[in-house]
Design a protein around this motif. Structure first.
Motif, PDB file in Angstrom:
ATOM      1  N   ARG A 464       0.820  -1.215   0.000  1.00 31.35           N
ATOM      2  CA  ARG A 464       0.000   0.000   0.000  1.00 31.35           C
ATOM      3  C   ARG A 464       0.853   1.264   0.000  1.00 31.35           C
ATOM      4  O   ARG A 464       0.422   2.307  -0.484  1.00 31.35           O
ATOM      5  CB  ARG A 464      -0.930  -0.004   1.209  1.00 31.35           C
ATOM      6  N   VAL A 467       2.037   1.722  -3.758  1.00 28.09           N
ATOM      7  CA  VAL A 467       1.026   2.306  -4.642  1.00 28.09           C
ATOM      8  C   VAL A 467       0.528   3.636  -4.080  1.00 28.09           C
ATOM      9  O   VAL A 467      -0.305   4.296  -4.676  1.00 28.09           O
ATOM     10  CB  VAL A 467      -0.176   1.376  -4.865  1.00 28.09           C
ATOM     11  N   ARG A 468       1.044   3.986  -2.928  1.00 31.76           N
ATOM     12  CA  ARG A 468       0.732   5.238  -2.265  1.00 31.76           C
ATOM     13  C   ARG A 468      -0.757   5.393  -1.948  1.00 31.76           C
ATOM     14  O   ARG A 468      -1.364   6.431  -2.183  1.00 31.76           O
ATOM     15  CB  ARG A 468       1.210   6.444  -3.096  1.00 31.76           C
ATOM     16  N   SER A 469      -1.349   4.302  -1.418  1.00 30.56           N
ATOM     17  CA  SER A 469      -2.656   4.521  -0.805  1.00 30.56           C
ATOM     18  C   SER A 469      -2.433   4.768   0.677  1.00 30.56           C
ATOM     19  O   SER A 469      -3.312   5.252   1.377  1.00 30.56           O
ATOM     20  CB  SER A 469      -3.609   3.353  -1.053  1.00 30.56           C
ATOM     21  N   LYS A 498      -0.145  11.885  -9.674  1.00 28.11           N
ATOM     22  CA  LYS A 498      -1.045  11.379 -10.701  1.00 28.11           C
ATOM     23  C   LYS A 498      -0.329  10.657 -11.841  1.00 28.11           C
ATOM     24  O   LYS A 498      -0.732   9.554 -12.220  1.00 28.11           O
ATOM     25  CB  LYS A 498      -1.936  12.500 -11.235  1.00 28.11           C
ATOM     26  N   ARG A 501       0.530   7.234 -10.796  1.00 29.08           N
ATOM     27  CA  ARG A 501      -0.603   6.322 -10.594  1.00 29.08           C
ATOM     28  C   ARG A 501      -0.885   5.534 -11.866  1.00 29.08           C
ATOM     29  O   ARG A 501      -1.518   4.493 -11.825  1.00 29.08           O
ATOM     30  CB  ARG A 501      -1.850   7.107 -10.176  1.00 29.08           C
ATOM     31  N   ARG A 505       0.336   0.158 -10.543  1.00 29.28           N
ATOM     32  CA  ARG A 505      -1.068  -0.209 -10.359  1.00 29.28           C
ATOM     33  C   ARG A 505      -1.182  -1.344  -9.364  1.00 29.28           C
ATOM     34  O   ARG A 505      -0.197  -1.962  -8.962  1.00 29.28           O
ATOM     35  CB  ARG A 505      -1.684  -0.629 -11.696  1.00 29.28           C
ATOM     36  N   PHE A 508      -6.200  -6.198  -6.205  1.00 30.90           N
ATOM     37  CA  PHE A 508      -6.606  -6.395  -4.807  1.00 30.90           C
ATOM     38  C   PHE A 508      -6.880  -7.861  -4.502  1.00 30.90           C
ATOM     39  O   PHE A 508      -7.106  -8.670  -5.400  1.00 30.90           O
ATOM     40  CB  PHE A 508      -7.866  -5.577  -4.513  1.00 30.90           C
ATOM     41  N   GLN A 509      -6.922  -8.147  -3.205  1.00 23.22           N
ATOM     42  CA  GLN A 509      -7.166  -9.526  -2.787  1.00 23.22           C
ATOM     43  C   GLN A 509      -8.606  -9.957  -3.019  1.00 23.22           C
ATOM     44  O   GLN A 509      -8.870 -10.973  -3.623  1.00 23.22           O
ATOM     45  CB  GLN A 509      -6.832  -9.696  -1.301  1.00 23.22           C
ATOM     46  N   SER A 514     -13.441  -5.152  -4.128  1.00 26.23           N
ATOM     47  CA  SER A 514     -12.614  -4.214  -4.876  1.00 26.23           C
ATOM     48  C   SER A 514     -13.296  -3.708  -6.141  1.00 26.23           C
ATOM     49  O   SER A 514     -12.775  -2.825  -6.803  1.00 26.23           O
ATOM     50  CB  SER A 514     -11.265  -4.842  -5.218  1.00 26.23           C
ATOM     51  N   PRO A 528     -10.073   4.592 -14.836  1.00 24.36           N
ATOM     52  CA  PRO A 528      -8.710   5.142 -14.908  1.00 24.36           C
ATOM     53  C   PRO A 528      -8.421   5.805 -16.252  1.00 24.36           C
ATOM     54  O   PRO A 528      -7.738   6.830 -16.284  1.00 24.36           O
ATOM     55  CB  PRO A 528      -7.817   3.918 -14.704  1.00 24.36           C
TER      56      PRO A 528
END
Lengths: 752, 409, 333
Positions: A464, A467-469, A498, A501, A505, A508-509, A514, A528
Motif C-alpha cells: 500500500r 502504490v501510495r494509498s 497522478k 498512478r 497499479r 486487490f485480494q 474491490s 482510470p
C-alpha cells in the motif's frame, strides 16, 4: 448421562476395521429457490484410528457431509437418505469407555436417529467430536475456555466439578496450551489464533472420542501455526487412537495428514482410496485436474510451466448438471454417455473406489476400444514426469533469474510506516505499531518479486505504501522509468502523484469488495482511462473491450455489473482495471488467495501471460509459498516489518539462509504423501512478535532454534552473502539450513 | 486464508453455457446459499446481469409484501395531502350546532319507496333527545329524512393549488347543507372525516418538511464528520451523543413553549418543524457518517483513488451511490418519529392550535374521557389515521432498508 | 473494571455541562427575564413589590450581568446549595417542588424499563427461536402496532376502555386517601396498584422496538458457529440456546437501554399528563405554559442528569456482562 442406544432391527454389517461407514448419504436443503442437494449420494468409510481427508473445492458438500454425520445440519437442511453406520464403543455408567466390554461395540445407524434425540446427543461430543475452521467464532466469546470444556464433561459423564476441572486442565496441557491453570479462566479473545484452536481441540478430546471430525481446522491460520496444529493432531491421534475425518481444500495438507482420501465433487465422492495411490495414480479426471492445478513447492525444474486448469467453476446448487456431475468441466467427457448416465461407484481395489464412467466395467466391455484408450492414456500422465506446455521463459522481458543487466525499476530504501497507538482519555500517542520498519529492496524491470511472511508482518502495508494509498512515515520509494531520473514517490502528494498512478497499479485480494457493485464493467475498467484523459466515448469503449478480451472475458460483458460474475471472473476484471493504463509495475496483494484451487490456476496462468505480453513487473504479495515459488523470480521474506532474507527464488527455496525462511518452508505442506514420513519438520513455537512492542535484538530470536545470546542484544543488518542473497542473520554464513527443492534427502546438521 | 467462494448473482464462466441462478456456496458455509438479490429464482434472463442497483432494489422491495402495501397506502395518503379540498366533503371548520357529537352514519344504497326499491345512495337524518341534567344528546336515526349523496357534488368553494376556483367535491350530500357525518361529528358539529383529511395535510407535511431539514443537517454534519475525521468528527460525535442522551419530549416541549405567542400559525408550523429536526438530524447524521466510514475503507474506493480519480469524483461518483439508498431508507424511518412528535406536541397544546387542523389538534379534542366514552369516534378516527400511517411508513422504511443493499451476502 | 467506570464517569462531565447549558438556555428563551415576569405577576395581584426584594433577587441571579455570569450564578447555586431558583408561579423555591415528582418519574421510568426488558426479552426470544411461526407473525405485528401507536393515544384508549367497561377512572398514582398522606407501607402498596397502567403504557413503545432488537440479535446469534459447536457437544437444544445465543444477544439488548431510557422518560412525561399522574409531566407542562422558567429549566436539567446516570448504569452493567468491552475500552493494550 445414561444413554439408550437405538438399535437398528437387523444389525448391519461393518467390516472389522471400519469405524464409520457412510453409504449413499443424501442431505437436502429445501429452499425457496428450489431444492439444494448439498450431499447427493456420498459414500466413504473411515477406518479405526486412521485419518480420512475429505478434499474438494468450495461448494462441494464437504462441510455438510461432516455435519450430517452428527445430524447438526443447519435448518432447513436435513439428512433424507442413506446410512451412517457407526461403531459405538460401549461405555460404563459414568460415561467412560468401558474396558470390560471391549470388543462388544454396537453398530448404530446415525441417519436413523432423530437430530434431537437423546441417543444422538449422547454420541455428539462423546463418541464423535468436531472442531471447526474459525476458533474465534466457534467458541463463545463471553464464556471462559474452561467453562466451555467442562461443560462437555458434565454433559456426558458423571463426574464432580473438581474432577471435571482437573481433567479440563489436563487436556489443555496435553494439547500444548502453556500455563493451562490460568488459561482455564481466559476468554477466547485473550488467546492467539493457534491457542484458540488448541483449546477447541481440547474441548473435542476431553471425552475421548473415537472419531474426531475436523472441518478445515487450519484454514484460518498462518502456515507456521498450521504446521503446529497439524503436528499436534498427528500426535494426539496416536495417543488417543482415534480416527480423524479431516476436511480441507488444501492438497498439501491432505498429503501430510491422510491415510485415506475422499475427493468430493458436487455432493458425491468422485474418488476415494488410500492417499498413496490416489496421489500416485488418480483415476477420476477431477482428481487428476485438482492435482495438476496446484503449484508444488520445491518442484525440481524451475521452468515456468503453465498450470493445468479445470474449465469453468463449480456450478451453482440449483443447476446441477445431469449425468456425471463433472461432465461439463471434464476433458475426457464422452458425449452422449457422461451427460446422460450417473456414474455408479466402481471398486478398483481395497478401499479404492471411483465414480467415473471411464471405469465402468459394463461400458468398457460394451464400448471397449475408446474408453479403454482414454483410460490408458490418462494413466500414463504421471504427475512428476508429465510435460506440460511452458511459457517461453526467455520471451520479451526475459525471466531468467540472473538477468543482472536489467535496469532497476523501483528502489525502496528504508521504508517505514508507523501507526500511532492512542490510548487514554486524551488519546495521547503512547506508542507506534511499526507495520513497516526500515524496508530496503529493489525491483528490476520485468521481474516478479515475491513478498512473503506470516499475517501481520507488514506485507500488505508495504504494498500500500508503494502504490501510495498509505503515506509512508519515512524512507524513499525511488521510481525510474526508461533511464529517466529517479523520482521519490514517497515525497509526492496529491496531483504530483497522478502521472505515477498510471505506472504503478494494484490488484486487490478480495474480488468482491474491490469492484464497485454499482458500476458496470465499462465504468470500472474505463474509470482510470477517463481520469487520466486517455480515452473517452467510443474510444474508451473499444479500449475496455480490448482489455476484457486480454483477460479472457467477452467484450459484450462491459455493460454488466460485477454481480453477474463469479469470484474468478471478478478477479479478471480487477486485473483488466490494473492493466488499463499500460502500467510498468503491478502490485498484486494476495491476488489469488481468495480463489478456489482450479480458478487460482487460471488466474496464475493469466498473470504470467500478461506479464510476457505487456512486459510487466510484478510485486507479488502472498502468504502462500508454493504460489510465490511458482510465479516469482526473486523472493523477499518479511518478519515484523523487516526483510529478513531476499534471494533468487531457486536459491531461497533450495538453500535458505535465515532460520525464519527455513521454518516457513518447512511448514508448507507438500502435496506428496511419499515424502511426509521422511521429512523432519521444524515447528515454530509461539506467535509472530507484536509490531508495537518487538523483542530486543533480532526480532525472530525468541522463536529461533539457532538463537545465541548475541541475537537478543544486537539487531542483525541485511547483508549480502553472495549468490545474490541478502539476509539479516548474525549466523547466515555458519548455518546450514534446509530448503525444499531437494526434498527430504538432504541430511542437515543442526548446531547446538 | 479466507476462501471467498465465488458467488456470482448469476452468470457462468465465459467458457461455459449460461447457468443462471445463484452462488455455489451451498456446502461450504453453515448455511447453503440463499438468494443474493431476491431475483434469483425468478429472473434468469441476462437482464439481471445488467440490472442497476435501483432495479435490483426494486426487485427486492417488491418481494416485501407489507412494504408494498404500505407504499400503496402512502401514495393514497399523499394524494389526500394534495387534494384535501377536493376529497373532503366539507370545510374543516364548518360547524353546525344541531349536530354536536352526531354519531357516524351508514350509507344506504337503495331507497324503499312506494313504487318499490330504487337505487338512490343516501344517508338518513338525525333526531335527538337531550338529557335535562347532563345536556348530553342521544341521537337516533330519523328514517324519514333522506339525504341523497353522490360523487362530484357541489359544496363550499375552494381554490385548488391557488390556480382555479371550484366547488366540486369528490363526494358529499347533494344538498350542501344536509348533514352527512360518515365517521361522526365533533363537539361543534364539524365533520370529523373532513377534518382528518385536512389534518393529513399538516401532519404529513410536518413529517416531510422536518425530515428534509433534518436530512440537510444530517448529511452536511455527518458528511463533514465522516470526511474530515479527527477532532471535527469527535466534536460532531459528542454533539450527537449529547442530543440523543437527553429525553426529547421535555426538550421539544420547552422549545415549542418558547415560540413567541405572537407568531402566526404558519410561523409556529415552521418553528415546530425546525425544532423537530434539531433532534431528528442525529439519526441521519449517524447513518451518513457510518456509511461514509465503512465505504472509505472499501477496496473499491481505494481502487478509485489509485485510478487517479479526483477527490470530488471519488465522493460523488464512487461513494454517493452506495449510500443514497441507505439514506432514503433512514429518511423514511425518520418520518414517523416526526409525525408522532408533532401529534404529541399538538396534543399537549404546545404545538399547533385551532383553527389549524392536524391529527394532534384533533386528538386534543379527545382528552375528556367521560365524553369519549359516549363519542368514541372523536378519538378512534384520528387515532387510526395516525396509527395506520405510521405503520405504513414503518413497513415501507423496513422494506427499503432491507432492499437498500442488494449486494450484501 | 474500576478504570472503566472512572473513564466512563469522566466522559460524562462534558455532557453534564452541555445539559446544564442547554437547560439554562431554555430558561433564557422566553422574551423578558424572570424578574420582569415575576414583577408583572406580582403587580397583577396588586401586591407592592418592594424594590429591595427585586434588587436582592437581581443581585442573587446576576440578572444585570451577561449570559455566562448568570449561568455561573445559577449553576453554582445548584451545585453548592441545591438552590434551583424560585418558581414565581408557586412562589416557592423550585427545589421544594421538583424532588417528589422527579422521584416518582424515575421510579416509573425504572419500573417501565424493567418491564420493557422482561417483556421484550421473553417475546424477542420466543419470536426468534420460533421464526416464521404463527406466534412470530403475531408478535411481530403487535410490535409494529406498538411502534406506531403514540403513548398518549394508548393511554387514552386504556382509560376509555376502563371507563366504559369498568366504570372507573384510572388516572393518578394514589388513591385519594393516600394522596397527601406521608409515606407508609399502605401508600407504597397503593402506589404499585396504580402504577401498572402507566407502566404498561410507557413500556409499550419501548418494548416494541426492543423486541425487534432482541429478535434481530438473537437471529444473528442463532446462526453463529459457536451455536453449532455447542450442538456438536451434544447439548440439549433449549439449554444450548439459553446458554449461548441468548446470553450473547443479551449484550446489545442491554446496551439499548442507553437509548430507550430517554425515550421512556419522554413517554412518561406525556403519559403522566394524560393520566394526570403526580410526576414531572403535568407540572413541567404547566410551568412551560405559564413560562415559569426556573421551574421548567430545573426539570429539564434534572431529567437530563438522571437519564445520563441511568445510561451510565446500563453501560456499567454491560461492561460487567461482556468482558470484551472492558478489555477494549479500558485500554489494556
Amino acid at each position: 448421562m445414561a444413554t439408550e442406544t437405538v438399535q437398528t432391527p437387523a444389525t448391519p454389517e461393518l467390516a472389522a476395521d471400519v469405524l464409520l461407514s457412510v453409504r449413499n448419504l443424501q442431505t437436502h436443503f429445501p429452499l425457496d429457490q428450489g431444492l439444494v442437494k448439498a450431499v447427493d449420494g456420498a459414500g466413504f468409510e473411515i477406518r479405526r484410528g486412521k485419518t480420512l481427508c475429505v478434499v474438494g473445492e468450495s461448494g462441494c458438500g464437504k462441510s455438510v457431509t461432516a455435519r450430517s454425520i452428527l445430524q447438526i445440519v443447519d435448518r432447513p437442511g436435513r439428512v433424507v437418505g442413506g446410512e451412517l453406520l457407526f461403531r459405538q464403543t460401549p461405555r460404563n455408567d459414568d460415561g467412560r469407555p468401558d474396558a470390560a466390554q471391549h470388543g462388544q461395540e454396537r453398530i448404530v445407524d446415525l441417519a436413523k436417529l432423530s437430530p434431537k434425540s437423546a441417543a444422538m446427543r449422547a454420541i455428539r461430543g462423546r463418541d464423535i467430536a468436531m472442531i471447526f475452521q474459525e476458533p474465534m467464532t466457534s467458541l463463545s466469546p463471553v464464556h471462559t475456555i474452561g467453562n466451555q470444556i467442562v461443560e462437555v464433561i458434565h454433559l456426558h459423564e458423571n463426574v464432580s466439578k473438581k474432577e471435571a476441572k482437573e481433567r479440563a486442565i489436563e487436556v489443555l496441557r496435553r494439547v500444548g496450551v502453556p500455563r493451562p491453570e490460568q488459561r482455564f479462566d481466559s476468554h477466547p479473545f485473550q488467546l492467539s489464533g493457534g491457542l484458540r484452536q488448541r483449546a477447541m481441540i481440547a474441548m473435542a478430546l476431553v471425552c475421548n472420542p473415537t472419531l474426531l471430525i475436523a472441518d478445515e481446522p487450519t484454514t484460518a491460520l498462518d502456515v507456521t501455526t498450521q504446521a503446529q496444529i497439524l503436528e499436534l493432531m498427528r500426535e494426539l491421534q496416536s495417543d488417543y487412537g482415534m480416527a480423524i475425518m479431516f476436511i480441507t481444500h488444501d492438497l498439501g495438507v491432505v498429503a501430510e495428514m491422510a491415510d485415506d482420501v475422499a475427493v468430493m465433487y458436487l455432493g458425491t465422492v468422485a474418488e476415494r482410496g488410500d492417499v498413496e495411490s490416489v496421489f500416485r495414480d488418480p483415476q477420476h479426471p477431477y482428481t487428476r485436474a485438482l492435482l495438476h492445478s496446484i503449484p508444488k513447492v520445491g518442484a525440481a525444474a524451475r521452468a515456468r510451466e503453465k498450470l493445468d486448469t479445470i474449465r469453468g467453476m463449480v456450478p451453482d446448487p440449483y443447476n446441477r448438471p445431469g449425468g456425471c456431475p463433472f461432465h461439463n468441466r471434464c476433458d475426457e467427457m464422452m458425449p452422449g454417455v457422461c451427460d446422460r448416465i450417473l456414474p455408479p461407484p466402481t471398486t478398483l481395489g481395497e478401499h479404492r473406489e471411483v465414480r467415473c464412467l471411464l471405469h465402468d466395467p459394463e461400458l468398457i466391455s460394451s464400448n471397449g476400444g475408446t474408453v479403454g484408450a482414454a483410460e490408458t492414456e490418462d494413466a500414463s500422465r504421471d504427475l512428476a514426469t508429465e510435460p506440460r506446455p511452458t511459457v517461453v521463459p526467455d520471451a520479451a522481458g526475459g525471466s531468467t533469474p540472473d538477468g543482472d543487466a536489467r535496469s532497476t525499476l523501483l528502489d525502496v530504501e528504508d521504508l517505514r510506516l508507523h501507526f500511532p497507538i492512542r490510548t487514554g482519555f486524551l488519546r495521547r500517542t503512547t506508542g507506534h505499531v511499526r507495520a513497516v520498519d526500515g524496508l530496503t529492496f529493489a525491483i528490476s524491470e520485468g521481474e516478479t518479486l515475491g513478498l512473503v511472511g506470516e499475517s501481520g508482518c507488514g506485507k500488505t502495508s508495504t504494498g500500500r505504501c508503494i502504490v501510495r494509498s498509505h503515506d509512508p512515515t519515512g524512507g524513499r520509494i525511488l521510481y525510474r522509468e526508461n533511464g529517466s531520473p529517479a523520482v521519490d514517490l514517497a515525497q509526492l502528494a496529491g496531483p504530483e502523484l497522478k502521472p505515477y498512478r498510471r505506472a504503478v497499479r494494484m490488484i486487490f485480494q478480495d474480488p468482491h469488495s474491490s469492484l464497485n457493485p454499482r458500476m458496470t464493467l465499462r465504468d470500472i475498467i474505463g474509470e482510470p482511462l477517463r481520469a487520466h484523459g486517455v480515452a473517452s466515448g467510443s474510444e474508451l469503449e473499444d479500449r475496455v473491450g480490448e482489455l476484457l478480451r486480454d483477460v479472457g472475458l467477452r467484450p459484450e460483458y462491459m455493460s454488466r455489473y460485477p454481480h453477474a460474475f463469479s469470484g474468478g471472473e471478478r478477479q479478471r476484471v480487477g486485473i483488466a482495471r490494473a492493466l488499463s493504463l499500460d502500467p510498468r509495475l503491478v502490485v498484486a496483494d494476495e491476488a489469488v488467495s481468495a480463489l478456489d484451487v482450479s480458478v487460482r490456476a487460471q488466474i496464475l496462468n493469466l498473470l504470467q501471460d500478461l506479464q510476457a505480453e505487456h512486459q510487466l513487473t510484478y510485486l507479488f504479495i502472498s502468504h502462500d509459498l508454493s504460489v510465490v515459488e511458482y510465479l516469482c523470480d526473486r523472493v523477499a521474506v518479511m518478519y515484523v516489518g523487516k526483510i529478513v532474507e531476499l534471494a533468487d527464488t531457486a536459491t531461497l527455496y533450495a538453500r535458505p539462509r535465515h532460520p525464519y525462511t527455513e521454518a516457513l518452508l518447512s511448514a508448507v505442506p507438500k502435496p506428496d504423501p511419499r515424502t511426509r514420513d521422511r521429512r523432519e519438520r521444524i515447528v515454530l513455537s509461539g506467535d509472530v512478535a507484536d509490531p508495537s512492542d518487538p523483542p530486543s535484538g533480532c526480532y525472530f530470536h525468541p522463536r529461533c532454534r539457532y538463537a545465541k545470546p548475541v541475537c537478543a542484544e544486537e539487531q542483525p543488518q541485511l547483508r549480502d552473502v553472495g549468490d545474490g542473497t541478502t539476509v539479516a542473520c548474525h549466523f547466515a554464513e555458519e548455518l546450514t539450513l534446509r530448503g525444499v527443492a531437494d526434498g527430504a534427502s538432504t541430511v542437515t546438521t543442526t548446531p547446538k | 486464508m479466507t476462501h471467498v467462494d465465488s458467488p456470482p448473482l448469476t452468470g457462468p464462466e465465459p467458457e461455459q453455457p449460461a447457468t443462471g441462478g445463484t452462488a455455489a456456496t451451498g456446502a461450504t458455509g453453515a448455511e447453503p446459499a440463499v438468494d443474493n438479490t431476491g431475483s434469483g429464482g425468478r429472473k434468469k434472463g441476462p437482464s439481471v446481469y445488467t440490472a442497476s442497483q435501483w432495479r435490483l432494489m426494486w426487485w427486492r422491495f417488491r418481494k416485501h409484501k407489507l412494504a408494498m402495501a404500505g407504499a400503496i397506502f402512502l401514495i393514497v395518503i399523499y394524494l389526500m395531502v394534495i387534494f384535501a379540498e377536493f376529497l373532503a366533503p366539507f370545510h374543516p371548520s364548518d360547524h353546525n350546532g344541531a349536530y354536536q357529537h352526531a354519531p357516524p352514519q351508514r350509507i344506504h344504497l337503495f331507497e324503499e319507496t312506494d313504487d318499490g326499491t330504487r337505487f338512490n345512495p343516501h344517508v338518513k337524518g338525525y333526531a335527538y333527545e337531550e338529557d335535562e341534567e347532563t345536556w348530553r344528546r342521544t341521537y337516533v336515526t330519523d328514517e324519514e329524512q333522506i339525504h341523497p349523496v353522490g360523487f362530484f357534488v357541489r359544496g363550499h368553494e375552494y381554490t385548488l393549488f391557488g390556480l382555479f376556483t371550484t366547488d366540486i367535491h369528490l363526494f358529499g350530500p347533494k344538498d350542501p347543507d344536509a348533514p352527512m357525518y360518515l365517521v361522526g361529528a365533533d363537539r361543534m358539529g364539524r365533520d370529523i372525516l373532513s377534518r382528518v383529511i385536512y389534518g393529513t395535510r399538516i401532519s404529513m407535511s410536518v413529517g416531510l418538511v422536518g425530515v428534509t431539514l433534518a436530512l440537510v443537517l444530517g448529511v452536511v454534519l455527518g458528511g463533514v464528520s465522516g470526511y474530515f475525521g479527527g477532532w471535527i468528527d469527535s466534536a460532531v460525535q459528542r454533539t450527537i451523543e449529547f442530543v440523543r442522551s437527553v429525553p426529547e419530549i421535555p426538550l421539544w416541549m420547552a422549545l415549542t413553549a418558547a415560540l413567541p405567542r405572537s407568531w402566526s400559525q404558519i410561523q409556529v408550523y415552521f418553528g415546530i418543524t425546525v425544532i423537530l429536526s434539531i433532534i431528528g438530524w442525529t439519526t441521519l447524521a449517524r447513518v451518513v457518517r457510518g456509511r461514509f466510514f465503512s465505504l472509505r475503507e472499501e477496496d473499491f474506493v481505494t481502487a478509485a483513488v489509485l485510478d487517479g480519480v479526483s477527490k470530488r469524483r471519488v465522493i460523488f461518483r464512487h461513494m454517493m451511490p452506495s449510500f443514497t439508498s441507505h439514506i432514503i431508507a433512514a429518511v423514511t424511518l425518520a418520518i414517523p418519529a416526526m409525525i408522532l412528535a408533532e401529534t404529541a406536541l399538538s396534543f399537549l397544546g404546545l404545538g399547533l392550535q385551532e383553527p389549524t387542523v392536524s391529527w394532534g389538534v384533533l386528538l386534543r379534542e379527545a382528552q375528556n374521557i367521560p365524553s369519549i366514552a359516549h363519542t368514541p369516534w372523536v378519538l378512534v378516527v384520528p387515532g387510526l389515521a395516525v396509527i395506520t400511517t405510521v405503520l405504513a411508513l414503518n413497513f415501507v422504511g423496513d422494506g427499503l432498508r432491507d432492499a437498500a443493499d442488494p449486494y450484501n451476502r | 473494571m474500576l478504570t472503566y467506570i472512572a473513564r466512563r464517569v469522566l466522559m460524562m462531565i462534558p455532557t453534564l455541562f452541555l445539559i446544564s447549558l442547554a437547560s439554562f438556555f431554555i430558561i433564557q428563551l422566553p422574551p423578558g427575564d424572570f424578574l420582569s415576569t415575576y414583577a408583572a405577576g406580582m403587580s397583577a395581584q396588586n401586591a407592592e413589590v418592594a424594590q429591595e426584594t427585586l434588587e436582592a433577587l437581581e443581585q442573587r441571579y446576576g440578572l444585570d450581568q451577561p449570559f455566562y455570569v448568570q449561568y455561573w450564578y445559577w449553576i453554582s447555586n445548584i451545585v453548592c446549595c441545591g438552590d434551583f431558583g424560585q418558581s414565581f408561579e408557586w412562589n416557592r423555591p423550585v427545589s421544594s417542588l421538583i424532588w417528589d415528582r422527579l422521584t416518582l418519574t424515575m421510579l416509573l421510568a425504572i419500573v417501565s424499563t424493567l418491564f420493557t426488558w422482561f417483556v421484550a426479552f421473553l417475546i424477542g426470544t420466543y419470536t426468534a427461536v420460533r421464526q416464521y411461526s404463527v406466534g412470530d407473525y403475531f408478535w411481530t405485528f403487535v410490535g409494529f402496532i406498538g411502534l406506531a401507536t403514540p403513548n398518549f393515544l394508548l393511554a387514552l384508549v386504556l382509560m376509555w376502555i376502563s371507563f366504559r367497561y369498568f366504570g372507573q377512572s384510572v388516572g393518578g398514582l394514589f388513591s385519594p386517601e393516600y394522596e397527601s398522606a406521608p409515606w407508609s407501607i399502605g401508600k407504597a402498596v397503593d402506589l404499585f396498584q396504580h402504577m401498572w397502567i402507566p407502566v404498561v403504557v410507557i413500556a409499550t413503545a419501548g418494548a416494541a422496538s426492543t423486541i425487534r432488537v432482541m429478535r434481530a440479535n438473537l437471529l444473528d446469534e442463532l446462526h453463529r458457529p459457536y451455536t453449532t459447536t455447542a450442538r456438536a457437544k451434544g447439548m440439549q437444544e433449549w439449554r444450548l440456546i439459553a446458554k449461548y445465543p441468548v446470553r450473547l444477544a443479551l449484550n446489545p439488548f442491554i446496551s439499548t437501554v442507553g437509548w430507550t431510557l430517554p425515550t421512556l422518560v419522554s413517554g412518561e412525561i406525556i403519559v403522566s399528563v394524560v393520566l394526570n399522574l403526580p410526576t414531572t409531566g403535568p407540572l413541567l407542562l404547566r410551568s412551560l405554559e405559564s413560562q415559569d422558567m426556573y421551574l421548567a429549566g430545573s426539570f429539564i436539567l434534572m431529567l437530563g442528569v438522571l437519564t445520563l446516570i441511568g445510561t451510565l448504569l446500563s453501560d456499567i452493567l454491560l461492561a460487567w456482562l461482556d468482558p470484551r468491552i472492558q478489555y477494549e475500552k479500558a485500554g489494556s493494550r
